[in-house]
Write a protein that holds these residues in place. Structure first.
Motif, PDB file in Angstrom:
ATOM      1  N   VAL A 139      47.464  28.158  48.889  1.00 54.38           N
ATOM      2  CA  VAL A 139      46.735  28.926  47.882  1.00 54.38           C
ATOM      3  C   VAL A 139      46.237  30.183  48.578  1.00 54.38           C
ATOM      4  O   VAL A 139      45.497  30.120  49.553  1.00 54.38           O
ATOM      5  CB  VAL A 139      45.562  28.117  47.293  1.00 54.38           C
ATOM      6  N   GLU A 143      45.078  34.448  44.775  1.00 53.95           N
ATOM      7  CA  GLU A 143      44.948  33.419  43.731  1.00 53.95           C
ATOM      8  C   GLU A 143      43.503  32.957  43.592  1.00 53.95           C
ATOM      9  O   GLU A 143      43.015  32.760  42.471  1.00 53.95           O
ATOM     10  CB  GLU A 143      45.862  32.234  44.064  1.00 53.95           C
ATOM     11  N   ARG A 144      42.806  32.796  44.702  1.00 55.15           N
ATOM     12  CA  ARG A 144      41.397  32.391  44.627  1.00 55.15           C
ATOM     13  C   ARG A 144      40.565  33.458  43.928  1.00 55.15           C
ATOM     14  O   ARG A 144      39.749  33.135  43.058  1.00 55.15           O
ATOM     15  CB  ARG A 144      40.856  32.100  46.026  1.00 55.15           C
ATOM     16  N   ARG A 145      40.760  34.730  44.295  1.00 56.85           N
ATOM     17  CA  ARG A 145      40.003  35.827  43.656  1.00 56.85           C
ATOM     18  C   ARG A 145      40.327  35.940  42.173  1.00 56.85           C
ATOM     19  O   ARG A 145      39.444  36.120  41.346  1.00 56.85           O
ATOM     20  CB  ARG A 145      40.338  37.163  44.333  1.00 56.85           C
ATOM     21  N   ARG A 146      41.587  35.839  41.831  1.00 56.14           N
ATOM     22  CA  ARG A 146      42.016  36.090  40.454  1.00 56.14           C
ATOM     23  C   ARG A 146      41.723  34.920  39.519  1.00 56.14           C
ATOM     24  O   ARG A 146      41.351  35.114  38.361  1.00 56.14           O
ATOM     25  CB  ARG A 146      43.492  36.409  40.427  1.00 56.14           C
ATOM     26  N   TYR A 147      41.903  33.689  39.980  1.00 57.38           N
ATOM     27  CA  TYR A 147      41.873  32.566  39.061  1.00 57.38           C
ATOM     28  C   TYR A 147      40.663  31.643  39.183  1.00 57.38           C
ATOM     29  O   TYR A 147      40.350  30.925  38.241  1.00 57.38           O
ATOM     30  CB  TYR A 147      43.144  31.717  39.235  1.00 57.38           C
ATOM     31  N   LEU A 148      39.972  31.647  40.297  1.00 55.47           N
ATOM     32  CA  LEU A 148      38.861  30.704  40.473  1.00 55.47           C
ATOM     33  C   LEU A 148      37.768  30.914  39.422  1.00 55.47           C
ATOM     34  O   LEU A 148      37.251  29.963  38.874  1.00 55.47           O
ATOM     35  CB  LEU A 148      38.283  30.826  41.882  1.00 55.47           C
ATOM     36  N   LEU A 150      38.160  31.953  36.462  1.00 54.64           N
ATOM     37  CA  LEU A 150      38.643  31.599  35.134  1.00 54.64           C
ATOM     38  C   LEU A 150      38.585  30.099  34.873  1.00 54.64           C
ATOM     39  O   LEU A 150      38.661  29.667  33.726  1.00 54.64           O
ATOM     40  CB  LEU A 150      40.076  32.087  34.936  1.00 54.64           C
ATOM     41  N   LEU A 151      38.516  29.350  35.949  1.00 59.25           N
ATOM     42  CA  LEU A 151      38.504  27.889  35.794  1.00 59.25           C
ATOM     43  C   LEU A 151      37.146  27.453  35.410  1.00 59.25           C
ATOM     44  O   LEU A 151      36.595  26.734  34.969  1.00 59.25           O
ATOM     45  CB  LEU A 151      38.945  27.220  37.101  1.00 59.25           C
TER      46      LEU A 151
END
Length: 151
Positions: A139, A143-148, A150-151
């Motif tokens: 990961v 991906e951590r910056r963009r999607y975390l 949003l979860l």
């Protein structure tokens, strides 16, 4: 061989200076090989540019495969295809999109096996498949910056 890392394929994406298609051109930037216009009065000074190698490639392996390809073309009398003027059509062959696709092409390449031998080819393919597997299971910071959030 010319793009041996996972990140090598980021620069081959549309919109960058690197080529996106297999083919040759005199003026375009999307071709794998560019043949700049001749210099008036110095026609023998024509040169070619192979535009795909990543700066991090192994120059020894890259020169070996490029020279082997050129010699094969001479020995077998390959004819140069038409200039790739507009590669927006389906006629143009796209460069590999990622390391997995490039590794598959390398593994099936008769030229690679003849140039490097079976032992080096097997080692190279195994190494690149392991690298791709490690990449696919990681990961990234992106991906951590963009999607975390949003979860």
């Amino acid at each position: 061989v010319t793009n041996q890392w996972v990140n090598s394929y980021t620069r081959l994406a549309v919109g960058h200076e690197a080529p996106q298609h297999v083919g040759w051109t005199r003026h375009g930037r999307s071709g794998l090989v560019r043949v700049p216009s001749r210099r008036p009065g110095r026609e023998s000074a024509t040169r070619i540019e192979l535009r795909s190698p990543d700066p991090a490639c192994n120059p020894y392996l890259t020169f070996a495969i490029v020279l082997a390809a050129g010699l094969r073309g001479i020995e077998r009398g390959y004819e140069l295809g038409p200039e790739s003027v507009d590669c927006s059509s389906s006629e143009c062959v796209a460069m590999p999109e990622d390391l997995r696709e490039a590794t598959d092409l390398f593994e099936s390449s008769e030229l690679a096996h003849e140039t490097f031998g079976e032992r080096l080819c097997e080692w190279y393919v195994r190494n690149k498949r392991e690298e791709w597997a490690a990449y696919r299971t990681t990961v990234s910071a992106f991906e951590r910056r963009r999607y975390l959030g949003l979860l």
